[in-house]
Scaffold this active site. Structure first.
Site, short mmCIF file in Angstrom:
data_model
loop_
_atom_site.label_atom_id
_atom_site.label_comp_id
_atom_site.label_asym_id
_atom_site.label_seq_id
_atom_site.Cartn_x
_atom_site.Cartn_y
_atom_site.Cartn_z
N LYS A 52 67.61 57.01 21.91
CA LYS A 52 67.30 55.85 21.06
C LYS A 52 67.13 56.29 19.61
O LYS A 52 67.66 55.65 18.69
CB LYS A 52 66.03 55.16 21.55
CG LYS A 52 66.18 54.42 22.86
CD LYS A 52 64.84 53.88 23.35
CE LYS A 52 64.94 53.23 24.70
NZ LYS A 52 63.63 52.73 25.18
N ALA A 69 60.75 55.59 21.44
CA ALA A 69 59.92 55.85 22.62
C ALA A 69 60.58 55.26 23.86
O ALA A 69 61.42 54.37 23.76
CB ALA A 69 58.53 55.25 22.44
N ASP A 70 60.17 55.75 25.00
CA ASP A 70 60.60 55.18 26.26
C ASP A 70 59.48 55.35 27.28
O ASP A 70 58.77 56.36 27.26
CB ASP A 70 61.88 55.84 26.79
CG ASP A 70 62.48 55.04 27.92
OD1 ASP A 70 63.00 53.94 27.64
OD2 ASP A 70 62.42 55.48 29.09
N THR A 71 59.35 54.35 28.14
CA THR A 71 58.28 54.33 29.14
C THR A 71 58.87 54.11 30.52
O THR A 71 59.77 53.30 30.68
CB THR A 71 57.28 53.19 28.83
OG1 THR A 71 56.74 53.40 27.53
CG2 THR A 71 56.15 53.14 29.85
N ALA A 106 57.45 58.86 26.56
CA ALA A 106 57.86 59.88 25.60
C ALA A 106 58.01 59.21 24.25
O ALA A 106 58.54 58.09 24.16
CB ALA A 106 59.18 60.51 26.02
#
Length: 190
Positions: A52, A69-71, A106
């Site tokens: 991203k 970010a990624d969840t 992250a």
């Protein structure tokens, strides 16, 4: 220098503003979010956050600070995505009922030659949920676009018996980790 949030998530924007950052651009990254064969939960969120950020970095000035970010909500070694319909959403909530699950987020901050990342991992325990509660919760509309089919910052909080880790990380942007990364590129937070 501009601050750019590489996410369309209103929750991430809200969290960024909690750090006192209100002057930023939102540029969502359109990427393939498919899980690679054999990829771990942690490798997945790191890869997604980096990809991203790279997409948005390519559209930005090198002096811009890009936050991505990624969840992932995970149970039994499986990443639970966003529910595609009521049946899947209710199945997800039934799996979480009375159990502990893990939420990995992250976050990546990049500017010029700086590329920093951090991982927040939290353990969330749900109390046992009845099928009626699950169905009523689904009907509120809240779980329909959320990983794991719940929002810890909303009505979903009433299901959380215990949280070990970061509330903001479960929401989608761990504030402690994000603040530490932003300090490294001299973004003033206070």
């Amino acid at each position: 220098m501009s601050l750019i949030l590489a996410s369309a998530s209103p929750r991430r924007a809200q969290l960024l503003e909690q750090l006192g950052l209100v002057d930023y651009k939102v540029i969502p990254a359109d990427i393939d979010e498919s899980l690679h064969d054999g990829e771990s939960e942690i490798d997945y969120v790191h890869r997604m956050a980096h990809e991203k950020g790279e997409v948005v970095r390519d559209q930005s000035s090198s002096t811009d600070v890009v936050i991505s970010a990624d969840t992932a909500v995970c149970i039994d070694g499986e990443i639970m995505g966003k529910p595609k319909n009521e049946q899947i959403g209710c199945q997800m909530l039934s799996r979480l009922s009375g159990r502990v699950h893990t939420v990995h987020t992250a976050v990546v901050v990049s500017q010029l030659d700086f590329l920093g990342d951090s991982l927040s991992t939290s353990a969330v325990t749900f109390r046992p949920l009845s099928q009626e509660e699950i169905k009523q919760y689904w009907q509120t509309g809240e779980p329909q676009d959320k990983a794991g089919a719940y929002a810890i910052q909303g009505l979903g909080a009433m299901f959380v018996e215990n949280l070990q880790g970061s509330f903001s990380g479960v929401m989608g942007l761990p504030l402690y980790e994000t603040a530490q990364l932003l300090k490294q590129v001299n973004v003033s937070l206070l």
